[in-house]
Design a protein around this motif. Structure first.
Motif, PDB file in Angstrom:
ATOM      1  N   LYS A 158      -4.939   1.500  -1.659  1.00  0.00           N
ATOM      2  CA  LYS A 158      -5.809   0.903  -0.645  1.00  0.00           C
ATOM      3  C   LYS A 158      -5.055  -0.178   0.112  1.00  0.00           C
ATOM      4  CE  LYS A 158     -10.289  -1.479  -0.180  1.00  0.00           C
ATOM      5  NZ  LYS A 158     -11.438  -2.041  -0.939  1.00  0.00           N
ATOM      6  N   VAL A 159      -5.318  -0.248   1.415  1.00  0.00           N
ATOM      7  CA  VAL A 159      -4.817  -1.325   2.258  1.00  0.00           C
ATOM      8  C   VAL A 159      -6.006  -2.001   2.898  1.00  0.00           C
ATOM      9  CG1 VAL A 159      -3.395  -1.946   4.234  1.00  0.00           C
ATOM     10  CG2 VAL A 159      -2.656  -0.106   2.719  1.00  0.00           C
ATOM     11  N   ALA A 160      -6.153  -3.301   2.677  1.00  0.00           N
ATOM     12  CA  ALA A 160      -7.274  -4.056   3.238  1.00  0.00           C
ATOM     13  C   ALA A 160      -6.756  -5.398   3.722  1.00  0.00           C
ATOM     14  CB  ALA A 160      -8.374  -4.248   2.193  1.00  0.00           C
ATOM     15  N   GLY A 161      -6.739  -5.567   5.046  1.00  0.00           N
ATOM     16  CA  GLY A 161      -6.207  -6.804   5.600  1.00  0.00           C
ATOM     17  C   GLY A 161      -4.743  -6.955   5.233  1.00  0.00           C
ATOM     18  N   ASP A 162      -4.399  -8.104   4.608  1.00  0.00           N
ATOM     19  CA  ASP A 162      -3.000  -8.328   4.223  1.00  0.00           C
ATOM     20  C   ASP A 162      -2.766  -7.984   2.764  1.00  0.00           C
ATOM     21  OD1 ASP A 162      -4.270 -10.375   2.870  1.00  0.00           O
ATOM     22  OD2 ASP A 162      -2.775 -11.897   3.392  1.00  0.00           O
ATOM     23  N   GLU A 163      -3.687  -7.240   2.151  1.00  0.00           N
ATOM     24  CA  GLU A 163      -3.586  -6.925   0.727  1.00  0.00           C
ATOM     25  C   GLU A 163      -3.418  -5.422   0.505  1.00  0.00           C
ATOM     26  OE1 GLU A 163      -6.758  -6.981  -2.847  1.00  0.00           O
ATOM     27  OE2 GLU A 163      -6.230  -8.984  -2.110  1.00  0.00           O
ATOM     28  N   ILE A 164      -2.508  -5.071  -0.444  1.00  0.00           N
ATOM     29  CA  ILE A 164      -2.295  -3.688  -0.834  1.00  0.00           C
ATOM     30  C   ILE A 164      -2.610  -3.539  -2.316  1.00  0.00           C
ATOM     31  CG2 ILE A 164      -0.706  -1.741  -0.887  1.00  0.00           C
ATOM     32  CD1 ILE A 164       1.073  -3.189   1.009  1.00  0.00           C
ATOM     33  N   GLN A 165      -3.278  -2.448  -2.654  1.00  0.00           N
ATOM     34  CA  GLN A 165      -3.541  -2.132  -4.046  1.00  0.00           C
ATOM     35  C   GLN A 165      -2.695  -0.925  -4.439  1.00  0.00           C
ATOM     36  OE1 GLN A 165      -7.720  -1.730  -4.862  1.00  0.00           O
ATOM     37  NE2 GLN A 165      -8.221  -3.720  -3.963  1.00  0.00           N
ATOM     38  N   TYR A 166      -1.964  -1.053  -5.559  1.00  0.00           N
ATOM     39  CA  TYR A 166      -1.084   0.001  -6.047  1.00  0.00           C
ATOM     40  C   TYR A 166      -1.580   0.511  -7.394  1.00  0.00           C
ATOM     41  CZ  TYR A 166       2.610  -1.516  -2.776  1.00  0.00           C
ATOM     42  OH  TYR A 166       3.350  -1.842  -1.671  1.00  0.00           O
ATOM     43  N   ALA A 167      -1.363   1.803  -7.633  1.00  0.00           N
ATOM     44  CA  ALA A 167      -1.475   2.382  -8.968  1.00  0.00           C
ATOM     45  C   ALA A 167      -0.055   2.614  -9.457  1.00  0.00           C
ATOM     46  CB  ALA A 167      -2.254   3.684  -8.932  1.00  0.00           C
ATOM     47  N   LEU A 168       0.280   1.984 -10.587  1.00  0.00           N
ATOM     48  CA  LEU A 168       1.636   2.068 -11.125  1.00  0.00           C
ATOM     49  C   LEU A 168       1.632   2.785 -12.468  1.00  0.00           C
ATOM     50  CD1 LEU A 168       2.962  -1.580 -10.511  1.00  0.00           C
ATOM     51  CD2 LEU A 168       3.169   0.397  -8.997  1.00  0.00           C
ATOM     52  N   GLN A 169       2.674   3.540 -12.720  1.00  0.00           N
ATOM     53  CA  GLN A 169       2.922   4.106 -14.036  1.00  0.00           C
ATOM     54  C   GLN A 169       4.120   3.357 -14.613  1.00  0.00           C
ATOM     55  OE1 GLN A 169       4.186   8.269 -14.362  1.00  0.00           O
ATOM     56  NE2 GLN A 169       2.575   8.577 -15.891  1.00  0.00           N
ATOM     57  N   LEU A 170       3.918   2.758 -15.797  1.00  0.00           N
ATOM     58  CA  LEU A 170       4.906   1.827 -16.333  1.00  0.00           C
ATOM     59  C   LEU A 170       5.439   2.250 -17.690  1.00  0.00           C
ATOM     60  CD1 LEU A 170       3.115  -1.617 -15.729  1.00  0.00           C
ATOM     61  CD2 LEU A 170       4.760  -0.491 -14.223  1.00  0.00           C
ATOM     62  N   ASN A 171       6.698   1.888 -17.922  1.00  0.00           N
ATOM     63  CA  ASN A 171       7.220   1.776 -19.280  1.00  0.00           C
ATOM     64  C   ASN A 171       6.782   0.406 -19.771  1.00  0.00           C
ATOM     65  OD1 ASN A 171       8.702   4.192 -19.523  1.00  0.00           O
ATOM     66  ND2 ASN A 171      10.365   3.336 -18.317  1.00  0.00           N
ATOM     67  N   GLY A 172       5.817   0.355 -20.665  1.00  0.00           N
ATOM     68  CA  GLY A 172       5.336  -0.940 -21.118  1.00  0.00           C
ATOM     69  C   GLY A 172       3.964  -1.246 -20.566  1.00  0.00           C
ATOM     70  N   SER A 173       3.581  -2.515 -20.660  1.00  0.00           N
ATOM     71  CA  SER A 173       2.245  -2.945 -20.285  1.00  0.00           C
ATOM     72  C   SER A 173       2.267  -3.787 -19.021  1.00  0.00           C
ATOM     73  CB  SER A 173       1.643  -3.781 -21.421  1.00  0.00           C
ATOM     74  OG  SER A 173       2.386  -4.995 -21.575  1.00  0.00           O
ATOM     75  N   LEU A 174       1.067  -4.122 -18.542  1.00  0.00           N
ATOM     76  CA  LEU A 174       0.951  -5.007 -17.389  1.00  0.00           C
ATOM     77  C   LEU A 174       1.543  -6.378 -17.707  1.00  0.00           C
ATOM     78  CD1 LEU A 174      -0.052  -5.718 -14.571  1.00  0.00           C
ATOM     79  CD2 LEU A 174      -2.327  -6.145 -15.551  1.00  0.00           C
ATOM     80  N   GLN A 175       1.371  -6.847 -18.919  1.00  0.00           N
ATOM     81  CA  GLN A 175       1.943  -8.138 -19.296  1.00  0.00           C
ATOM     82  C   GLN A 175       3.474  -8.090 -19.247  1.00  0.00           C
ATOM     83  OE1 GLN A 175       0.507 -11.059 -19.723  1.00  0.00           O
ATOM     84  NE2 GLN A 175      -1.452 -10.106 -19.228  1.00  0.00           N
TER      85      GLN A 175
END
Length: 350
Positions: free
Chosen positions: A306-323
Motif C-alpha cells: 500500500k502507498v498512502a501519502g508519504d507512507e509505504i507498507q511492505y510485506a517482507l519475508q525474513l530470515n529471522g523475526s521482526l525484532q
C-alpha cells in the motif's frame, strides 16, 4: 504529496522493486567476496594454493566465525576454489622492496551465500556497523592515541586486520576537539564515559576501545572493550608480535558483532512480517528505500502492499523475526524506528 504524485508513485514503485531486486548486490557486498594473497609466482600450482587461502578468508568474513571452516559446505567449497572464482589478477605492491607479488581474487558471492544458508550456517552480509576505534599505546615509554591516517604501525595493522574481517573501522581525528575531550589517561585508565561522549561527533554504530602495551622484552599485551547497541564486551590478550595482537583484537570484535548481526536460515524457517515506512516523498526516495531493503541479508522477499501519502507498507519475508530486523536497522543510516512501542514502523532518513 498531491494526488497526482501519489497515483504515479503507486504505479511506479513495484517497477522499481522489480528492477532493483536482481541488482541488489552493492559494491560493499561485492567487496566481502574479494581477497588478496601474497604469492611467490604466477604458476598454476601457487595460484591454486593461494585461492584456497583467499576463499578461507572470505568464508570466515561472511560467516562471522572461523568455525565455519570445519563445516561440510566450507570443506566442499575449499576442495576446488577455482569453481567459485569470478575474476583474478596479479599486482606488485607499490614501493615494496624487494617487490611483493599479490593475487587479487573475487569469488561468486551468491553461490557462497546460498551454500551456507541452505545448510543453516550463519551469514553476515553488508549490515556491518561502522566501528570507531580508540587506541592508547605505550611503546617503550612512548605514549600516544592512534589517530586517523597517522601512519603508525598500530594504525596499519588494525586497518589491515579490519579489512580482512570486513569490519568498517574509523579512527578519531585527535584534533583539538578530540584532545579537549579525551586524554591518553582516559583510555588507559578505563574512563569510558569520556571516550563514549567524545565518540558522538563521529556517529558510530560501535565503539572499540583498546589499551596496547609493549613490554621491555618486546611482547605486546592488550585490553579491549567493545560497545555496540548499548552492550559492552571486554577481554584481554597478549601476543609476541603486534600484527598478531591487532589481528586477534579485530577477530574477537568481529566475532562479537557477527553474533549479533549475522542471520541463519535453517530448514526454510522464514517469517512473514509487515512494516510501514513514512517520509517517502519522491521516486528517488522509493528507489533508495527499495535498494536498502532488498540488500538486507535477512530479507528474502518483499512486496509493496500500500502507498498512502508519504507512507509505504511492505510485506517482507525474513530470515529471522521482526525484532531481528529492528536490530539490524539500528546500525544503518537509512531507516529510523519510530517507536519501540510500535515495532515495524519506520521513517526514512533524509
Amino acid at each position: 504529496m498531491d494526488k497526482y504524485q501519489q497515483s504515479s508513485l503507486s504505479r511506479v514503485v513495484p517497477v522499481f522493486i522489480l528492477l532493483l531486486l536482481p541488482f541488489a548486490t552493492l559494491a560493499a557486498a561485492e567487496s566481502l567476496f574479494e581477497s588478496e594473497v601474497v604469492v611467490s609466482s604466477q604458476s598454476p600450482g601457487v595460484r591454486s594454493d593461494a585461492l584456497k587461502v583467499a576463499l578461507q578468508e572470505v568464508l570466515v568474513r561472511v560467516a562471522g566465525q572461523d568455525a565455519v571452516l570445519t563445516t561440510a559446505p566450507a570443506r566442499e567449497m575449499l576442495k576446488n576454489p577455482a569453481q567459485l572464482m569470478q575474476q583474478y589478477r596479479y599486482f606488485t605492491v607499490p614501493a615494496s622492496e624487494p617487490p611483493v607479488l599479490k593475487l587479487w581474487v573475487q569469488f561468486d558471492g551468491e553461490a557462497i551465500r546460498q551454500s551456507l544458508q541452505q545448510q543453516g550456517i550463519t551469514y553476515w552480509g553488508v549490515e556491518r556497523p561502522d566501528t570507531l576505534v580508540w587506541l592508547a599505546v605505550e611503546d617503550h615509554g612512548k605514549r600516544y592515541v592512534v589517530a586517523a591516517d597517522d601512519g603508525t604501525d598500530v594504525y596499519r595493522q588494525i586497518e589491515r586486520a579490519a579489512r580482512q574481517r570486513g569490519v568498517p573501522v574509523l579512527f578519531p581525528l585527535m584534533d583539538l576537539q578530540d584532545q579537549s575531550q579525551v586524554r591518553f589517561s582516559d583510555i588507559w585508565g578505563g574512563f569510558f564515559d569520556n571516550v563514549l561522549d567524545a565518540s558522538s561527533r563521529y556517529n558510530p554504530q560501535a565503539v572499540l576501545i583498546g589499551r596496547l602495551n609493549r613490554s621491555p622484552s618486546g611482547a605486546w599485551s592488550s585490553r579491549w572493550r567493545l560497545e555496540v547497541a548499548g552492550k559492552p564486551s571486554s577481554w584481554t590478550d597478549s601476543r609476541q608480535q603486534l600484527d598478531a595482537l591487532a589481528q586477534q583484537g579485530i577477530d574477537d570484535a568481529a566475532d562479537i558483532l557477527a553474533s549479533r548481526f549475522a542471520v541463519s536460515q535453517s530448514g526454510g524457517n522464514l517469517s512473514d512480517v509487515r512494516i510501514s515506512v513514512s517520509g517517502v516523498n519522491s521516486l528517488a526516495d522509493y528507489a533508495r528505500l527499495g535498494d536498502y531493503l532488498s540488500a538486507l541479508t535477512a530479507v528474502v522477499g518483499m512486496q509493496v502492499e500500500k502507498v498512502a501519502g508519504d507512507e509505504i507498507q511492505y510485506a517482507l519475508q525474513l530470515n529471522g523475526s521482526l525484532q531481528d530486523l529492528m536490530h539490524t536497522v539500528t546500525i544503518g543510516t537509512v531507516l529510523e524506528p519510530l517507536s519501540t512501542d510500535a515495532p515495524g514502523s519506520f521513517r526514512l532518513r533524509q
